[in-house]
Design an enzyme around this catalytic site. Sequence first.
Site, PDB file in Angstrom:
ATOM      1  N   ILE A 173       0.863  -1.180   0.000  1.00 56.10           N
ATOM      2  CA  ILE A 173       0.000   0.000   0.000  1.00 56.10           C
ATOM      3  C   ILE A 173       0.898   1.228   0.000  1.00 56.10           C
ATOM      4  O   ILE A 173       1.661   1.437   0.938  1.00 56.10           O
ATOM      5  CB  ILE A 173      -0.931   0.011   1.228  1.00 56.10           C
ATOM      6  CG1 ILE A 173      -1.786  -1.255   1.229  1.00 56.10           C
ATOM      7  CG2 ILE A 173      -1.795   1.270   1.232  1.00 56.10           C
ATOM      8  CD1 ILE A 173      -2.572  -1.478   2.496  1.00 56.10           C
ATOM      9  N   GLU A 174       0.836   1.998  -1.081  1.00 57.44           N
ATOM     10  CA  GLU A 174       1.673   3.189  -1.218  1.00 57.44           C
ATOM     11  C   GLU A 174       0.894   4.446  -0.845  1.00 57.44           C
ATOM     12  O   GLU A 174      -0.328   4.498  -1.006  1.00 57.44           O
ATOM     13  CB  GLU A 174       2.142   3.349  -2.660  1.00 57.44           C
ATOM     14  CG  GLU A 174       3.017   2.237  -3.149  1.00 57.44           C
ATOM     15  CD  GLU A 174       3.390   2.377  -4.610  1.00 57.44           C
ATOM     16  OE1 GLU A 174       4.246   1.605  -5.051  1.00 57.44           O
ATOM     17  OE2 GLU A 174       2.843   3.243  -5.319  1.00 57.44           O
ATOM     18  N   CYS A 186       4.756  -2.521   2.962  1.00 49.89           N
ATOM     19  CA  CYS A 186       4.924  -3.675   2.080  1.00 49.89           C
ATOM     20  C   CYS A 186       3.847  -4.724   2.319  1.00 49.89           C
ATOM     21  O   CYS A 186       3.192  -4.757   3.360  1.00 49.89           O
ATOM     22  CB  CYS A 186       6.289  -4.311   2.316  1.00 49.89           C
ATOM     23  SG  CYS A 186       7.676  -3.224   1.944  1.00 49.89           S
ATOM     24  N   GLU A 239       4.247  -7.877   2.942  1.00 47.96           N
ATOM     25  CA  GLU A 239       4.578  -8.721   4.091  1.00 47.96           C
ATOM     26  C   GLU A 239       4.139  -8.064   5.395  1.00 47.96           C
ATOM     27  O   GLU A 239       3.613  -8.730   6.292  1.00 47.96           O
ATOM     28  CB  GLU A 239       6.095  -8.997   4.131  1.00 47.96           C
ATOM     29  CG  GLU A 239       6.610  -9.740   2.930  1.00 47.96           C
ATOM     30  CD  GLU A 239       7.039  -8.835   1.781  1.00 47.96           C
ATOM     31  OE1 GLU A 239       7.808  -9.303   0.929  1.00 47.96           O
ATOM     32  OE2 GLU A 239       6.616  -7.654   1.726  1.00 47.96           O
ATOM     33  N   CYS A 282      11.416  -6.026   5.637  1.00 45.64           N
ATOM     34  CA  CYS A 282      10.444  -7.109   5.770  1.00 45.64           C
ATOM     35  C   CYS A 282      11.112  -8.417   6.170  1.00 45.64           C
ATOM     36  O   CYS A 282      10.512  -9.239   6.849  1.00 45.64           O
ATOM     37  CB  CYS A 282       9.633  -7.270   4.493  1.00 45.64           C
ATOM     38  SG  CYS A 282       8.383  -5.974   4.341  1.00 45.64           S
TER      39      CYS A 282
END
Length: 130
Positions: free
Chosen positions: A42-43, A52, A54, A88
Site C-alpha cells: 500500500i503506497e 509492504c 509482508e 520485511c
Amino acid sequence: MAHDLFEAARDASAKCHAPYSKFPVGAALRTEDGSIHAGANIEVISFPEGWCAETTAISHMIMAGHTRIREVAVFAPKLDFCSPCGGCRQRLAEFSAPDTLVYLCDAEGVKKTVRMDELLPYAFETEVIG
C-alpha cells in the site's frame, strides 16, 4: 501445501494500492494452526511511507491473535520471483523460526524456496532482548 499460499499471495497482489510505482506485491503467511493471512503493498504519496505486502500480512496475523509464522509466500507479477525487502526480512524473522520456509513466486507458482535463516542469516534474535 505451498500452492495455497501462492494463490493467496497472488490474489492479494491484485488488491494492492500502488499508484506511484505500479509495482503490485502480495504476500501470504501460514500460522502454526494452519490459518492463512494475506496482504498487499500500500503506497502513499509520501514515498517511502507506505507499507509492504509482508507487513500488511503480518498485521492481519497479529490482529487475528497469532504470533508465529510457519510459511510465507511472496508474489510480484512483474518479477520472475520476488524476495522480501530488508526491512520485511527482519519483520518476518521476528515472528518466524530459522527454518520457516519462504516461497518466492512467479506467475506460475513457487519458483524458489528458502529458509528464513538463509534469507536473513544474521537477524536480530528476539529471545535475547528483554
